[in-house]
Design a protein around this motif. Structure first.
Motif, PDB file in Angstrom:
ATOM      1  N   GLN A 198       0.850  -1.187   0.000  1.00 19.18           N
ATOM      2  CA  GLN A 198       0.000   0.000   0.000  1.00 19.18           C
ATOM      3  C   GLN A 198       0.883   1.232   0.000  1.00 19.18           C
ATOM      4  N   ARG A 199       0.566   2.169  -0.865  1.00 15.68           N
ATOM      5  CA  ARG A 199       1.289   3.430  -0.878  1.00 15.68           C
ATOM      6  C   ARG A 199       0.822   4.274   0.307  1.00 15.68           C
ATOM      7  N   VAL A 200       1.766   4.777   1.098  1.00 12.85           N
ATOM      8  CA  VAL A 200       1.415   5.590   2.259  1.00 12.85           C
ATOM      9  C   VAL A 200       2.058   6.967   2.135  1.00 12.85           C
ATOM     10  N   ARG A 201       1.443   7.932   2.786  1.00 11.59           N
ATOM     11  CA  ARG A 201       2.097   9.223   2.968  1.00 11.59           C
ATOM     12  C   ARG A 201       2.892   9.137   4.264  1.00 11.59           C
ATOM     13  N   LEU A 202       4.161   9.474   4.195  1.00 14.30           N
ATOM     14  CA  LEU A 202       4.937   9.545   5.417  1.00 14.30           C
ATOM     15  C   LEU A 202       4.348  10.645   6.298  1.00 14.30           C
ATOM     16  N   PRO A 203       4.528  10.563   7.620  1.00 14.16           N
ATOM     17  CA  PRO A 203       3.925  11.574   8.501  1.00 14.16           C
ATOM     18  C   PRO A 203       4.187  13.019   8.081  1.00 14.16           C
ATOM     19  N   LYS A 204       5.417  13.327   7.651  1.00  6.43           N
ATOM     20  CA  LYS A 204       5.691  14.711   7.249  1.00  6.43           C
ATOM     21  C   LYS A 204       4.912  15.072   5.982  1.00  6.43           C
TER      22      LYS A 204
END
Length: 261
Positions: A198-204
């Motif tokens: 799954q492609r995720v957005r890193l927290p930043k």
């Protein structure tokens, strides 16, 4: 395909990049040097192997990947593994081969995979913790603004203060920022049959874009909790993710938060 974000967390004996069997069919003992590297992206992993006459050895290899090079992988990237076997007794190269491979983008998160040896499905969600980044400067910048949402007399002091008040302040600060839910999970993986990703957005990235799906929000909130010294946990259920935190330091009682509401 190789999960770039977690490759340096894996152990060669558990998740090798490749397994090499070396066979000595001759009547004399041999001393070989076997080296494996991924061109441009890893250092070399090498062994000196004494291989007895008419015997074999099987060795697992996972070369150490260069952190700075891996950090540049923002999309699926082609690479190649190079294998070389030298005969140290005769001072010559016996065999050399390159194998094509893919390096997944740094924000491609592992969910599960088929074991190529047994065919069994292996749950890989335990590696999602690698995407929790409490020490990122963007997290620090957000925490610096969040005290405005704390009750008078409270501070971000971890278990030395009111845990509930700190969690509520972080949630309110994110809500005030205007973070929106977006259903985006698509990841480009050339071997999607064998690997679930799954492609995720890193927290930043979630902070900057003000967008997050359930896993993005869970990773972001876990990063914020860890930064203020509250122990977080990622709760993964089929098709969804939640964040949790221990109510006392080292405790076994947990509370849970749905980040998409």
């Amino acid at each position: 395909p190789i999960h770039s974000a977690i490759v340096n967390l894996l152990q060669p004996h558990e998740r090798p990049l490749l397994t090499l069997e070396v066979t000595n069919d001759g009547a004399a003992d041999r001393t070989l040097r076997v080296a494996v590297a991924v061109d441009r992206y890893s250092d070399e992993a090498a062994d000196t192997l004494p291989v007895g006459a008419e015997s074999s050895q099987t060795v697992d290899y996972l070369p150490p990947f260069d952190v700075e090079r891996i950090a540049t992988l923002n999309e699926l990237t082609k690479a190649q593994a190079r294998i070389r076997v030298d005969d140290l007794d005769a001072d010559r190269t016996l065999w050399e081969k390159t194998l094509p491979l893919h390096l997944l983008a740094l924000n491609s998160a592992p969910l599960g995979a088929r074991d190529p040896a047994s065919g069994d499905y292996v749950d890989q969600t335990r590696y999602l913790g690698a995407f929790v980044t409490p020490n990122d400067p963007e997290i620090d910048a957000f925490i610096a603004q969040a005290p405005d949402f704390l009750p008078e007399g409270e501070s971000f002091a971890g278990y030395k203060g009111s845990v509930t008040a700190q969690v509520q302040a972080l949630y309110d600060a994110l809500s005030e920022r205007g973070t929106q839910y977006v259903d985006s999970t698509l990841d480009f993986n050339p071997d999607a049959v064998a690997q679930a990703t799954q492609r995720v957005r890193l927290p930043k990235q979630a902070l900057t874009a003000k967008l997050a799906n359930c896993l993005d929000g869970t990773l972001l909130f876990a990063s914020l909790l860890e930064r203020v010294k509250i122990e977080p946990a990622l709760v993964i259920i089929p098709g969804h993710a939640l964040v949790a935190w221990a109510t006392t330091e080292g405790g076994t009682r947990w509370r849970y938060l749905e980040t998409t509401e």
